[in-house]
Design an enzyme around this catalytic site. Structure first.
Site, PDB file in Angstrom:
ATOM      1  N   GLY A   1      14.069   3.127   3.402  1.00 62.12           N
ATOM      2  CA  GLY A   1      14.103   4.394   2.688  1.00 62.12           C
ATOM      3  C   GLY A   1      15.095   4.375   1.533  1.00 62.12           C
ATOM      4  O   GLY A   1      15.790   3.382   1.304  1.00 62.12           O
TER       5      GLY A   1
ATOM      6  N   GLU B   1      10.376  -2.569  12.820  1.00 65.03           N
ATOM      7  CA  GLU B   1      10.312  -1.119  12.554  1.00 65.03           C
ATOM      8  C   GLU B   1      10.796  -0.404  13.809  1.00 65.03           C
ATOM      9  O   GLU B   1      10.385  -0.739  14.913  1.00 65.03           O
ATOM     10  CB  GLU B   1       8.870  -0.736  12.188  1.00 65.03           C
TER      11      GLU B   1
ATOM     12  N   TYR C   1       6.287   1.768   2.818  1.00 68.48           N
ATOM     13  CA  TYR C   1       5.635   1.204   1.625  1.00 68.48           C
ATOM     14  C   TYR C   1       6.307  -0.072   1.139  1.00 68.48           C
ATOM     15  O   TYR C   1       5.643  -1.071   0.865  1.00 68.48           O
ATOM     16  CB  TYR C   1       5.732   2.149   0.417  1.00 68.48           C
ATOM     17  N   VAL C   2       7.631  -0.009   0.947  1.00 72.25           N
ATOM     18  CA  VAL C   2       8.338  -1.152   0.356  1.00 72.25           C
ATOM     19  C   VAL C   2       8.139  -2.362   1.255  1.00 72.25           C
ATOM     20  O   VAL C   2       7.817  -3.461   0.797  1.00 72.25           O
ATOM     21  CB  VAL C   2       9.843  -0.828   0.172  1.00 72.25           C
ATOM     22  N   SER C   3       8.310  -2.150   2.547  1.00 76.28           N
ATOM     23  CA  SER C   3       8.165  -3.229   3.515  1.00 76.28           C
ATOM     24  C   SER C   3       6.786  -3.877   3.437  1.00 76.28           C
ATOM     25  O   SER C   3       6.655  -5.087   3.268  1.00 76.28           O
ATOM     26  CB  SER C   3       8.401  -2.683   4.929  1.00 76.28           C
TER      27      SER C   3
ATOM     28  N   HIS D   1     -25.059   3.296  -7.600  1.00 75.30           N
ATOM     29  CA  HIS D   1     -25.259   2.174  -6.673  1.00 75.30           C
ATOM     30  C   HIS D   1     -25.071   0.852  -7.413  1.00 75.30           C
ATOM     31  O   HIS D   1     -25.549   0.720  -8.537  1.00 75.30           O
ATOM     32  CB  HIS D   1     -26.670   2.222  -6.092  1.00 75.30           C
TER      33      HIS D   1
ATOM     34  N   LYS E   1       3.563  -4.342  -8.476  1.00 72.65           N
ATOM     35  CA  LYS E   1       2.103  -4.447  -8.635  1.00 72.65           C
ATOM     36  C   LYS E   1       1.721  -5.730  -9.386  1.00 72.65           C
ATOM     37  O   LYS E   1       0.638  -6.287  -9.174  1.00 72.65           O
ATOM     38  CB  LYS E   1       1.535  -3.199  -9.301  1.00 72.65           C
TER      39      LYS E   1
END
Ligand SMILES: Cc1cc2nc3c(=O)[nH]c(=O)nc-3n(C[C@H](O)[C@H](O)[C@H](O)COP(=O)(O)OP(=O)(O)OC[C@H]3O[C@@H](n4cnc5c(N)ncnc54)[C@H](O)[C@@H]3O)c2cc1C
Ligand SMILES: NC(=O)c1ccc[n+]([C@@H]2O[C@H](COP(=O)([O-])OP(=O)(O)OC[C@H]3O[C@@H](n4cnc5c(N)ncnc54)[C@H](O)[C@@H]3O)[C@@H](O)[C@H]2O)c1
Length: 460
Positions: free
Chosen positions: A264, A197, A177-179, A438, A50
């Site tokens: 995985g 994939e 996800y990792v990819s 808003h 992240k």
């Protein structure tokens, strides 16, 4: 033989808070770690990725703000050494905090080394034997490395985060996800990225429309996506890596400088000596647990990624909460109380809670759906980030929320509007009738719930 009230194996997301809780109740605890304190999330998972995602987004924004009236003369420079140093600092602060927490508690002994079971009550570390009434396994997992790639210098999520030079080319095997997180960040750093994939969509568990939108995001990031790629393997060729695929249709080859395996993860249970205990594993090596996370041996518990009940930091931490409540609290928490939730940190993010359309169809539940494209949302337009869509599923018979999939700017945060109501067991009307602020993306969630569409199973 050193005797303790409890032994915890692993310092990932569940072990350390459990150690503190047990120690606070006067129990003598040994917590054993064979590698860096903090496990996958802190060292090679959430925190570092992240941090990199944030750097990659800065680069993207710097390059793509002309429409907003902001531009940079010349090219944006990417300094991977500096990006890594920032990440290393974040990781090191986490280590220090954790070490201080564990070392600062007199009832906790932090043991560095690899634990293996001798029997249902004893464990060996560095030639020394330890005994405890209760044992907690929090050993996590590691990347799966298929045989077909073992002869080349492949990268994993760990080694990707050690690179100091941006790869010129990056082939990624796997489309989960990792990819996707690494693909988009390294593409934004300047690598030429290709994803191979074997399935027919990226993010295989998601609804078709969501997977298609994710693929569009990834392709718009300049990444090549090759779905339905079969018999993928890699060989060394002239100092580079040849990735060979599609043996059925006539084999194809991509030459690359770098190869990331993102196919995985496997649990760290194969060398734990579990065969000397009564702890049962499933066919993939994950530890079988009951609703309170006890294994088939009642004084041994399994928490986190090694029990296959979740593969996320929040699920591993929740495993701690479940075990802690089972041991010490009046209100007993259970695995079956947990709703699935997660986010994939592509940009814009994909966030999920509860069931999606695929699962609702499979379960045969009568459901209604509320949908809205991000392009109709004022805040998204103001930001200039209109890609994605929102979907919420409602049980047609009870009016309760079944789940939601949100793909769009800020989705990882505003999914919690739905998530909390799901936990509350509330009718969707609670959100429909709420007044939201808003301008936010969240303000359209009540509006979209005014327009529930046909039962999911009747849609084409
Ligand atoms: C690239 C990547 C990105 C991720 N991003 C996210 C994210 O954004 N959000 C999210 O929720 N999840 C994310 N995850 C998943 C998350 O990291 C894991 O679900 C979480 O770390 C699991 O925690 P755990 O406590 O089960 O195991 P771990 O964190 O893996 O900890 C297990 C620990 O046990 C130790 N150990 C293993 N065997 C032994 C032994 N025999 N003796 C002693 N010690 C042992 C290991 O060294 C390790 O420190 C990501 C994962 C990856 C790979
Ligand atoms: N944002 C997050 O929460 C986050 C981020 C990264 C990782 N994680 C965790 O890490 C775990 C592992 O992630 P992952 O991406 O490695 O696994 P994954 O299971 O999400 O995806 C693996 C993909 O690789 C494909 N695949 C498997 N073998 C293949 C082969 N031989 N050739 C081609 N494709 C192949 C699968 O079809 C699948 O699409 C996830 O389950 C997740 O829990 C979470």
């Amino acid at each position: 033989m050193r005797k303790f009230d409890a032994i915890i194996i692993g310092t990932g997301q569940a072990g350390p808070p459990l150690a503190t809780s047990l120690a606070g109740k006067g129990q003598k605890v040994a917590i054993i770690e064979k590698s860096d304190l903090g496990g996958t999330c802190v060292n090679t998972g959430c925190t570092p990725t992240k941090a990199y995602v944030a750097s990659a987004r800065r680069a993207f924004v710097a390059r793509n703000s002309e429409e907003h009236g902001i531009y940079i003369e010349g090219d944006v420079q990417i300094d991977l050494k500096k990006i890594k140093a920032r990440k290393d600092k974040l990781v090191s602060e986490s280590h220090q905090g954790l070490e201080k927490m564990l070392q600062g508690e007199k009832n906790i002994s932090l043991i560095r080394g690899k634990a293996t079971f001798l029997d249902d009550h004893s464990i060996e570390v560095n030639g020394e034997n330890f005994f405890a009434e209760k044992i907690f396994i929090n050993v996590g997992g590691r990347p799966r490395v298929p045989e077909e790639f073992k002869t080349v210098d492949y990268l994993t999520n760990r080694t990707m985060l050690e690179l100091e030079e941006i790869p010129e080319e990056l082939v990624i095997v796997g489309g989960g996800y990792v990819s996707l997180e690494f693909a988009q960040m390294f593409s934004r750093f300047g690598s030429k990225v290709t994803i191979l994939e074997r399935g027919d969509q990226l993010m295989k568990k998601e609804d078709d429309d969501i997977a298609e939108a994710v693929t569009e995001i990834i392709k718009n990031s300049g990444i090549k996506v090759l779905l339905n790629s079969n018999c993928i393997k890699a060989e060394k060729e002239s100092g580079r890596i040849a990735v060979i695929y599609n043996c059925e249709e006539g084999s194809k080859k991509i030459m690359t400088s770098h190869l990331l395996l993102a196919v995985g993860r496997v649990p760290n249970t194969d060398d734990l000596g579990l065969e000397k205990t009564g702890v049962e594993l499933d066919e993939s090596g994950f530890i079988k647990v009951n609703d309170g996370l006890q294994t088939s041996v009642s004084h041994i518990w399994a928490l986190g990624d090694c029990n296959r009940e979740g593969a996320f930091t929040h699920t591993a931490y929740n495993d701690f909460q479940i075990v802690n409540s089972q041991l010490f609290e009046e209100r007993k928490r259970k695995l079956s109380d947990r709703h699935l939730c997660y986010a994939a940190y592509i940009d814009p993010p994909l966030a999920r809670v509860g069931l999606n359309e695929k699962q609702i169809r499979k379960k045969g539940i009568k459901a209604k759906v509320a949908e809205m494209p991000m392009s109709q949302i004022a805040r998204a337009k103001e930001k200039g980030e209109t890609f994605g869509k929102l979907k919420i599923f409602i049980d047609a018979e009870t009016d309760k929320i079944l789940g939601a999939t949100f793909l769009g700017t800020g989705a990882d945060e505003f999914i919690h509007t739905v998530l909390d109501q799901l936990y509350a067991g509330a009718s969707y009307q609670v959100i429909r009738d709420a007044v939201h602020i808003h301008p936010t993306v969240s303000e359209l969630i009540p509006t979209m719930l005014e327009n529930l569409k046909d039962p999911v199973e009747n849609r084409t």
